[in-house]
Enzyme design. Structure first.
Site, PDB file in Angstrom:
ATOM      1  N   LYS A   1     -10.590  12.495   8.331  1.00  0.00           N
ATOM      2  CA  LYS A   1     -10.018  12.033   9.518  1.00  0.00           C
ATOM      3  C   LYS A   1     -10.188  13.096  10.573  1.00  0.00           C
ATOM      4  O   LYS A   1      -9.860  14.367  10.168  1.00  0.00           O
ATOM      5  CB  LYS A   1      -8.599  11.433   9.402  1.00  0.00           C
ATOM      6  CG  LYS A   1      -8.598  10.060   8.713  1.00  0.00           C
ATOM      7  CD  LYS A   1      -7.101   9.645   8.987  1.00  0.00           C
ATOM      8  CE  LYS A   1      -6.869   8.345   8.108  1.00  0.00           C
ATOM      9  NZ  LYS A   1      -7.491   7.276   8.800  1.00  0.00           N
TER      10      LYS A   1
ATOM     11  N   GLU B   1      -9.552   3.543   1.763  1.00  0.00           N
ATOM     12  CA  GLU B   1      -9.047   3.765   0.413  1.00  0.00           C
ATOM     13  C   GLU B   1      -7.974   2.879   0.227  1.00  0.00           C
ATOM     14  O   GLU B   1      -7.674   2.288  -1.065  1.00  0.00           O
ATOM     15  CB  GLU B   1      -8.375   5.194   0.380  1.00  0.00           C
ATOM     16  CG  GLU B   1      -7.098   5.447   0.988  1.00  0.00           C
ATOM     17  CD  GLU B   1      -6.913   5.190   2.464  1.00  0.00           C
ATOM     18  OE1 GLU B   1      -7.872   5.216   3.274  1.00  0.00           O
ATOM     19  OE2 GLU B   1      -5.655   4.818   2.761  1.00  0.00           O
TER      20      GLU B   1
ATOM     21  N   ASP C   1     -12.292   6.765   3.466  1.00  0.00           N
ATOM     22  CA  ASP C   1     -11.206   6.519   4.507  1.00  0.00           C
ATOM     23  C   ASP C   1     -10.931   5.131   4.290  1.00  0.00           C
ATOM     24  O   ASP C   1      -9.457   4.587   4.725  1.00  0.00           O
ATOM     25  CB  ASP C   1     -11.429   6.968   5.943  1.00  0.00           C
ATOM     26  CG  ASP C   1     -10.105   7.173   6.804  1.00  0.00           C
ATOM     27  OD1 ASP C   1      -9.165   7.243   5.970  1.00  0.00           O
ATOM     28  OD2 ASP C   1     -10.230   7.150   7.830  1.00  0.00           O
TER      29      ASP C   1
ATOM     30  N   ASP D   1       1.320   6.036   5.685  1.00  0.00           N
ATOM     31  CA  ASP D   1       0.574   5.083   5.282  1.00  0.00           C
ATOM     32  C   ASP D   1       0.841   4.415   3.859  1.00  0.00           C
ATOM     33  O   ASP D   1       0.246   3.833   3.252  1.00  0.00           O
ATOM     34  CB  ASP D   1      -0.957   5.979   4.665  1.00  0.00           C
ATOM     35  CG  ASP D   1      -2.133   5.103   4.916  1.00  0.00           C
ATOM     36  OD1 ASP D   1      -1.935   3.890   5.536  1.00  0.00           O
ATOM     37  OD2 ASP D   1      -3.155   5.421   4.573  1.00  0.00           O
TER      38      ASP D   1
ATOM     39  N   ASP E   1      -2.834  10.028   3.942  1.00  0.00           N
ATOM     40  CA  ASP E   1      -4.092   9.453   4.044  1.00  0.00           C
ATOM     41  C   ASP E   1      -4.962  10.651   4.895  1.00  0.00           C
ATOM     42  O   ASP E   1      -4.990  10.450   6.051  1.00  0.00           O
ATOM     43  CB  ASP E   1      -4.200   8.164   4.443  1.00  0.00           C
ATOM     44  CG  ASP E   1      -5.594   7.746   4.664  1.00  0.00           C
ATOM     45  OD1 ASP E   1      -6.770   8.256   4.202  1.00  0.00           O
ATOM     46  OD2 ASP E   1      -6.138   6.729   5.509  1.00  0.00           O
TER      47      ASP E   1
ATOM     48  N   ARG F   1      -7.533  -0.494   0.483  1.00  0.00           N
ATOM     49  CA  ARG F   1      -8.054  -1.785  -0.121  1.00  0.00           C
ATOM     50  C   ARG F   1      -8.646  -1.511  -1.586  1.00  0.00           C
ATOM     51  O   ARG F   1      -8.301  -2.160  -2.420  1.00  0.00           O
ATOM     52  CB  ARG F   1      -9.507  -2.142   0.854  1.00  0.00           C
ATOM     53  CG  ARG F   1     -10.496  -1.467   0.789  1.00  0.00           C
ATOM     54  CD  ARG F   1     -11.384  -1.972   1.931  1.00  0.00           C
ATOM     55  NE  ARG F   1     -10.945  -1.514   3.181  1.00  0.00           N
ATOM     56  CZ  ARG F   1     -11.401  -1.802   4.272  1.00  0.00           C
ATOM     57  NH1 ARG F   1     -12.588  -2.545   4.378  1.00  0.00           N
ATOM     58  NH2 ARG F   1     -11.129  -1.223   5.641  1.00  0.00           N
TER      59      ARG F   1
ATOM     60  N   LYS G   1       0.836  -1.047   0.176  1.00  0.00           N
ATOM     61  CA  LYS G   1      -0.126   0.049  -0.048  1.00  0.00           C
ATOM     62  C   LYS G   1       0.896   1.157  -0.087  1.00  0.00           C
ATOM     63  O   LYS G   1       1.635   1.212   0.988  1.00  0.00           O
ATOM     64  CB  LYS G   1      -0.953   0.070   1.041  1.00  0.00           C
ATOM     65  CG  LYS G   1      -1.599   1.226   1.447  1.00  0.00           C
ATOM     66  CD  LYS G   1      -2.626   1.131   2.497  1.00  0.00           C
ATOM     67  CE  LYS G   1      -3.357   2.574   2.799  1.00  0.00           C
ATOM     68  NZ  LYS G   1      -4.311   2.632   3.955  1.00  0.00           N
TER      69      LYS G   1
HETATM   70  N1  BES Z   1      -4.700   4.145   6.930  1.00  0.00           N
HETATM   71  C1  BES Z   1      -5.595   3.896   7.696  1.00  0.00           C
HETATM   72  C2  BES Z   1      -5.411   2.914   8.721  1.00  0.00           C
HETATM   73  C3  BES Z   1      -4.464   3.147   9.695  1.00  0.00           C
HETATM   74  C4  BES Z   1      -5.177   3.652  10.897  1.00  0.00           C
HETATM   75  C5  BES Z   1      -3.335   2.955   9.656  1.00  0.00           C
HETATM   76  C6  BES Z   1      -4.280   4.069  12.102  1.00  0.00           C
HETATM   77  C7  BES Z   1      -2.281   3.352  10.928  1.00  0.00           C
HETATM   78  C8  BES Z   1      -3.036   3.677  11.975  1.00  0.00           C
HETATM   79  C9  BES Z   1      -6.990   3.430   6.722  1.00  0.00           C
HETATM   80  O1  BES Z   1      -6.929   3.821   5.294  1.00  0.00           O
HETATM   81  C10 BES Z   1      -8.209   3.621   7.552  1.00  0.00           C
HETATM   82  O2  BES Z   1      -8.421   4.646   7.522  1.00  0.00           O
HETATM   83  N2  BES Z   1      -8.784   2.584   7.659  1.00  0.00           N
HETATM   84  C11 BES Z   1     -10.226   2.760   8.219  1.00  0.00           C
HETATM   85  C12 BES Z   1     -11.291   1.803   7.547  1.00  0.00           C
HETATM   86  C13 BES Z   1     -12.586   2.191   7.828  1.00  0.00           C
HETATM   87  C14 BES Z   1     -12.941   3.386   7.575  1.00  0.00           C
HETATM   88  C15 BES Z   1     -13.426   1.136   7.324  1.00  0.00           C
HETATM   89  C16 BES Z   1     -10.074   2.573   9.789  1.00  0.00           C
HETATM   90  O3  BES Z   1      -9.387   1.652  10.133  1.00  0.00           O
HETATM   91  O4  BES Z   1     -10.568   3.162  10.639  1.00  0.00           O
HETATM   92 ZN    ZN Z   2      -5.098   4.578   4.704  1.00  0.00          ZN
HETATM   93 ZN    ZN Z   3      -7.821   5.639   5.112  1.00  0.00          ZN
END
Ligand code: BES
Ligand code: ZN
Ligand code: ZN
Length: 476
Positions: free
Chosen positions: A257, A329, A327, A268, A250, A331, A245
């Site tokens: 966020k 994103e 968010d 990220d 992000d 995947r 990734k």
């Molecule tokens: N990049 C984030 C995941 C992340 C969170 C990495 C904290 C490192 C530390 C990812 O893109 C994300 O925001 N995922 C969301 C998914 C949800 C919206 C389904 C999450 O995990 O909250």
């Molecule tokens: Zn992310």
């Molecule tokens: Zn995200």
């Protein structure tokens, strides 16, 4: 930093690290200090324990760290060595002598580990501090062991690969854009002997990577699809595919966020850093295996061109996706990279690695990678590589019940299927892997540290880089 394997004397060095594993092997000048520390009970010689003494070597005083253990080359002991190294570096040592006479166990393992840990412990992220002082360290001397030089050199390459990933991850997103990441990958990849291809917006459109583009198009910084190939075994059609990734920032996009959650989101792209650093390491070691790394690099930003919650988008594989949350994103970028990897690069085994979910951090904490798989044997191989490199991973289950959660009434898949969040993210990717052996590694926790350790400062850790190199070595 030069290294020498020789019978050094205290005259040659201005600092020393002495392993006390077999205390009877301590040299005569150290023995009184050791005895004194033991008598005063400030040092027990426990594995990894450090004690600082200033040793009078006749002609001069030498800052010395005694390190407990050495009868086994385990994580605690190696952390103790790295800590000693950092202490002496902090005391402005120029020439450090290491005495391993007290250590026992596998010489090969110790030699490799030493190459790794001193390389890793020697890097600090201070590029942007005006008052950063260049390290005074010039020379390391080793004695007391019949060093395995080849294992040591291998360790240095492993350590440098880890550091390379950390440099990429620590570099902030205003500097490390997708384009900059692709320039690093191209320059450093080609230097290591890789074939590197970078595709821009038009080519990504032609490939039909609509899911990846949906994320990318909200940003003014152009996405870059980065492909690195190592053809170490021309007789084989097998290709080990590493997908990382590479979201260089992000923000969450329109599903923005909160400020706190954004603070570390330059990291990220740690999955992409891991695969780029690993394939460079694989090339430098000349491993006899075909490996391809693919990174769909982009930013996730809110703008008038951003994709929106409620959109239905397509993908390179033709599956439609309901955007439940912009968010989620990672995947979306990964599944197109996975399709590209299987269809264009003909990967026969696939590993994706990503800072994918906050849920992985909540479940496993900051130091453990979460792993999902469709192939037990492949999993066991990765697990062994993590163990060998003293990194933590844990398997998470993929149950059919969870698969139901991915369904959406308007589209084939929902990008924001609910809890359990780490597993629904993994299953979303699984829907694109076309049943080839697959590993999914969520490094949201271990890739970026809130606390410094002996091996790394606060921030990037280079998580999974060394295990990914070791996995390729195993699969040769
Ligand atoms: N990049 C984030 C995941 C992340 C969170 C990495 C904290 C490192 C530390 C990812 O893109 C994300 O925001 N995922 C969301 C998914 C949800 C919206 C389904 C999450 O995990 O909250
Ligand atoms: Zn992310
Ligand atoms: Zn995200």
């Amino acid at each position: 930093m030069d290294k020498k394997f020789m019978e050094w004397k205290s005259d040659d060095v201005d600092a020393m690290v002495v392993v006390v594993g077999d205390a009877s092997k301590l040299c005569d000048c150290i023995k009184p200090y050791y005895k004194r520390l033991i008598d005063k009970k400030v040092f027990e010689g426990k594995v990894g324990e450090n004690a600082l003494a200033t040793v009078d070597c006749g002609s001069k005083l030498v800052d010395t760290v005694l390190v407990g253990g050495g009868n086994k080359i385990n994580k605690k002991f190696l952390d103790g060595l790295a800590k000693a190294f950092r202490t002496l570096k902090g005391l402005k040592a120029e020439k450090i002598g290491f005495d391993f006479a007290g250590a026992t166990g596998s010489i090969q393992k110790l030699s490799r580990s030493i190459g790794e840990i001193f390389t890793m412990a020697n890097y600090d992220f201070d590029d942007f501090k005006s008052d950063s002082k260049p390290s005074t360290l010039k020379q390391l001397y080793f004695k007391g062991l019949d060093f395995d030089k080849q294992a040591y050199e291998e360790g240095v390459i492993l350590g440098e690969s880890n550091v390379y990933a950390r440099i990429l991850v620590n570099t902030p997103a205003n500097i490390l854009t997708p384009e900059k990441l692709s320039e690093y990958a191209k320059a450093d990849g080609e230097k290591a002997g890789l074939e590197v291809e970078v595709k821009g917006l038009e080519e990504i459109r032609e490939l039909g990577m609509k899911s990846y583009l949906a994320v990318a198009e909200g940003s003014d910084n152009e996405p870059k699809l980065i492909v690195l190939r190592w053809k170490g075994n021309k007789e084989s059609n097998e290709v080990l595919g590493y997908v990382g990734k590479g979201v260089t920032y992000d923000s969450g996009g329109l599903s923005l966020k909160p400020s706190n959650g954004m603070m570390t989101m330059k990291s990220d792209m740690a999955g992409s850093a891991a695969v780029i650093a690993a394939i460079i390491g694989i090339a430098r070691l000349g491993l006899k295996i075909n490996v391809t790394a693919v990174v769909a690099a982009c930013e996730n930003m809110p703008s008038a061109r951003s994709y929106k919650p409620g959109d239905i988008i397509s993908s390179m594989a033709g599956k439609s996706i309901f955007v439940g949350n912009t968010d989620a994103e990672g995947r979306l970028t990964l599944v197109d990279a996975v399709t590209y990897m299987i269809e264009k690069e003909k990967a026969t085994k696939l590993l994706d690695i990503a800072t994918l979910t906050g849920a992985a951090v909540r479940a496993l904490g900051e130091t453990v990678s979460g792993v999902c798989t469709n192939d037990k044997k492949f999993y066991t191989q990765l697990e062994k590589s993590f163990k060998k490199m003293n990194e933590n991973m844990w398997r998470m289950p993929l149950f059919d019940d969870y698969r139901e959660l991915l369904k959406h009434y308007e589209a084939d898949l929902n990008n924001a299927a609910g809890t359990p969040g780490m597993m629904t993210a993994a299953l979303f990717i699984e829907a694109f892997v076309q049943d080839i052996p697959w590993l999914h590694v969520d490094i949201a926790g271990p890739s970026f540290a809130s606390k410094a350790t002996a091996l790394h400062g606060k921030g990037a850790t280079g998580a999974a880089v060394r295990p990914l190199i070791d996995l390729a070595k195993k699969l040769q």
